[in-house]
Design an enzyme around this catalytic site. Structure first.
Site, PDB file in Angstrom:
ATOM      1  N   THR A  64      44.753  33.361  48.192  1.00 51.76           N
ATOM      2  CA  THR A  64      44.684  32.582  47.015  1.00 51.76           C
ATOM      3  C   THR A  64      44.248  33.418  45.726  1.00 51.76           C
ATOM      4  O   THR A  64      43.975  34.723  45.958  1.00 51.76           O
ATOM      5  CB  THR A  64      43.384  31.452  47.085  1.00 51.76           C
ATOM      6  OG1 THR A  64      42.258  32.202  47.338  1.00 51.76           O
ATOM      7  CG2 THR A  64      43.505  30.643  48.144  1.00 51.76           C
ATOM      8  N   ASP A  65      44.172  32.840  44.585  1.00 48.23           N
ATOM      9  CA  ASP A  65      43.986  33.837  43.554  1.00 48.23           C
ATOM     10  C   ASP A  65      42.416  33.389  43.132  1.00 48.23           C
ATOM     11  O   ASP A  65      41.628  32.574  43.932  1.00 48.23           O
ATOM     12  CB  ASP A  65      44.768  33.522  42.230  1.00 48.23           C
ATOM     13  CG  ASP A  65      44.479  31.926  41.794  1.00 48.23           C
ATOM     14  OD1 ASP A  65      43.936  30.972  42.388  1.00 48.23           O
ATOM     15  OD2 ASP A  65      45.599  31.501  40.933  1.00 48.23           O
ATOM     16  N   ALA A  66      41.823  33.634  41.985  1.00 49.68           N
ATOM     17  CA  ALA A  66      40.664  33.724  41.740  1.00 49.68           C
ATOM     18  C   ALA A  66      39.959  32.048  41.731  1.00 49.68           C
ATOM     19  O   ALA A  66      38.933  31.967  41.781  1.00 49.68           O
ATOM     20  CB  ALA A  66      40.257  34.469  40.629  1.00 49.68           C
TER      21      ALA A  66
END
Length: 150
Positions: free
Chosen positions: A21-23
């Site tokens: 995942t991203d942030a």
């Protein structure tokens, strides 16, 4: 996903981890390609062919081209079902249609098509798909193409 005409649909199950995942906790777009690569590898394994064994015999599969469409995000801890359906079988290549769906609600998250070439490991030049592998894929291609048309 259910079987029709005796054909068991193939789906690779995986979980979304933090590293995917991203942030914001949403799967980074390129990771869908990784999930689909794993599903193609597991499809081969399901047919009785391990990539490591094929490589030892001088055969590799490489992605020639890919196309992906993104519909909805997957998030941290989602369980995914990733299909790998043979759409076209040529002398030295296969075309897969793939989908990534969320297991809990069957929502379509991403779909794509991949042209995968069979090449020689020593020089990366195209080579014919071995007959045993071709026969396994030919049976899938016919059955899955018929199922996709329903």
């Amino acid at each position: 996903m259910h079987a029709q005409n005796g054909v068991q649909p193939f789906a690779y199950r995986c979980r979304v981890y933090f590293e995917d995942t991203d942030a914001g906790g949403i799967v980074y777009y390129v990771n869908y390609l990784k999930f689909m690569e794993r599903a193609r590898t597991e499809r081969l394994r399901d047919l009785g062919f391990a990539q490591s064994t094929l490589a030892g015999e001088g055969l590799l599969f490489v992605v020639h081209s890919s196309e992906a469409r993104y519909h909805a995000p997957a998030r941290l801890d989602d369980e995914l079902l990733v299909s790998a359906q043979v759409m076209e079988l040529n002398r030295a290549s296969l075309r897969f249609r793939q989908q990534v769906r969320r297991a809990t609600d069957d929502a379509l998250l991403c779909e794509g098509q991949f042209l995968v070439a069979c090449v020689r490991a020593d020089n990366l030049k195209p080579r014919a798909i071995p007959e045993a592998l071709r026969a396994a894929f030919a049976g899938l291609s016919d059955a899955e193409t018929a199922k996709a048309g329903e």
